[in-house]
Design an enzyme around this catalytic site. Structure first.
Site, mmCIF file in Angstrom:
data_model
loop_
_atom_site.group_PDB
_atom_site.id
_atom_site.type_symbol
_atom_site.label_atom_id
_atom_site.label_comp_id
_atom_site.label_asym_id
_atom_site.label_seq_id
_atom_site.Cartn_x
_atom_site.Cartn_y
_atom_site.Cartn_z
ATOM 1 N N SER A 1 0.855 -1.188 0.000
ATOM 2 C CA SER A 1 0.000 0.000 0.000
ATOM 3 C C SER A 1 0.890 1.237 0.000
ATOM 4 C CB SER A 1 -0.904 0.007 1.233
ATOM 5 O OG SER A 1 -1.824 -1.055 1.199
ATOM 6 N N LYS B 1 -12.999 -8.368 -0.028
ATOM 7 C CA LYS B 1 -12.003 -8.003 0.982
ATOM 8 C C LYS B 1 -12.744 -7.570 2.245
ATOM 9 C CE LYS B 1 -8.348 -4.662 2.072
ATOM 10 N NZ LYS B 1 -7.832 -3.311 1.756
ATOM 11 N N ARG C 1 -9.916 5.239 -0.321
ATOM 12 C CA ARG C 1 -10.540 4.718 0.895
ATOM 13 C C ARG C 1 -11.335 5.820 1.587
ATOM 14 N NH1 ARG C 1 -11.344 0.875 0.589
ATOM 15 N NH2 ARG C 1 -9.404 -0.295 0.754
ATOM 16 N N HIS D 1 -14.562 -2.430 5.438
ATOM 17 C CA HIS D 1 -13.688 -2.245 6.599
ATOM 18 C C HIS D 1 -14.531 -1.754 7.769
ATOM 19 C CE1 HIS D 1 -11.258 -1.786 2.986
ATOM 20 N NE2 HIS D 1 -10.165 -2.027 3.678
ATOM 21 N N GLU E 1 -0.752 -1.069 -4.319
ATOM 22 C CA GLU E 1 -2.006 -0.346 -4.103
ATOM 23 C C GLU E 1 -1.699 1.140 -4.029
ATOM 24 O OE1 GLU E 1 -5.880 -0.385 -1.163
ATOM 25 O OE2 GLU E 1 -3.886 -0.359 -0.227
ATOM 26 N N LEU E 2 -2.346 1.911 -4.880
ATOM 27 C CA LEU E 2 -2.162 3.357 -4.873
ATOM 28 C C LEU E 2 -3.249 3.963 -4.001
ATOM 29 C CD1 LEU E 2 -1.388 3.969 -8.662
ATOM 30 C CD2 LEU E 2 0.146 3.282 -6.809
ATOM 31 N N ARG E 3 -2.881 4.367 -2.793
ATOM 32 C CA ARG E 3 -3.842 4.962 -1.867
ATOM 33 C C ARG E 3 -3.994 6.442 -2.215
ATOM 34 N NH1 ARG E 3 -5.331 2.869 3.072
ATOM 35 N NH2 ARG E 3 -6.454 4.863 3.177
#
Length: 209
Positions: A6, A134, A55, A109, A25-27
């Site tokens: 990440s 996920k 996110r 999440h 993962e490109l946050r």
């Protein structure tokens, strides 16, 4: 099992690749700058597959936009990435990702632990629009962690499970042993509390295998 690095900065891509990451993962919610430029920089540095993620604040990130705004942000980067992380609140916009031929990580999440029967229902809901469900939860005791391990082992594959926070950090290393497809790590700066670095995780897997 694949290791996901990440990234909180595109400059971390080279480190992630050299340490043994399988995907990046490109946050975008944690990065400054234009997402298209960021994705291009990562493509120039590394040939690893890219995951685009915005996110939401509701799920531990820093993205505050609506589903419509999310779609406008994700559309320009689709030609440059291989996967897109889509939370349930953005699921009705998953069609544009499908039309672009990209794989979907359907994510949820929560700062709580969910009962086993709810985990199985959630997995089905996520799989309805995604390729890899996920599910990241927060166990508060060992019994709840054992439930998460049991779910991971029994769930249809592929599936990704994990924990939020550092209380049960070691679960990040255990869950892949029971069938979790993706292990999220960092390459210098953690994108989430409790993450191992890619190098640490590679070493852990060697010791546990």
């Amino acid at each position: 099992m694949q290791i996901v690095a990440s990234l909180t900065d595109p400059s971390q891509a080279a480190t992630a690749q050299s340490q043994g990451a399988d995907l990046l993962e490109l946050r975008f919610d944690l990065m400054e700058g234009d997402p298209v430029d960021i994705a291009r920089r990562c493509r120039a540095i590394s040939k690893l597959p890219l995951i685009a993620t915005f996110r939401s604040a509701l799920e531990g990130g820093r993205y505050f936009g609506s589903p419509e705004e999310w779609a406008k942000k994700i559309a320009p980067v689709l030609p440059l990435v291989d996967y897109v992380d889509i939370e349930q609140q953005f699921a009705r916009k998953s069609g544009l990702v499908r039309e672009a031929g990209k794989a979907i990580i359907a994510s949820h999440h929560t700062a709580e632990m969910l009962p086993l029967h709810v985990l199985f229902v959630l997995e089905q809901e996520l799989r309805a629009y995604g390729d890899i469900p996920k599910i990241i939860v927060t166990p508060h005791n060992e019994d709840e962690l054992i439930d998460l391990i049991a779910f991971t082992r029994a769930a249809k594959k592929p599936v990704c499970t994990g924990v939020m926070g550092s209380a049960f950090r070691y679960a990040r290393a255990i869950l892949p042993l029971f069938g979790s497809e993706l292990a999220y790590c960092h390459a210098g700066v953690p994108a989430a509390e409790g993450q191992y670095s890619v190098a640490e995780f590679v070493a852990l897997m060697k010791m546990l295998s």
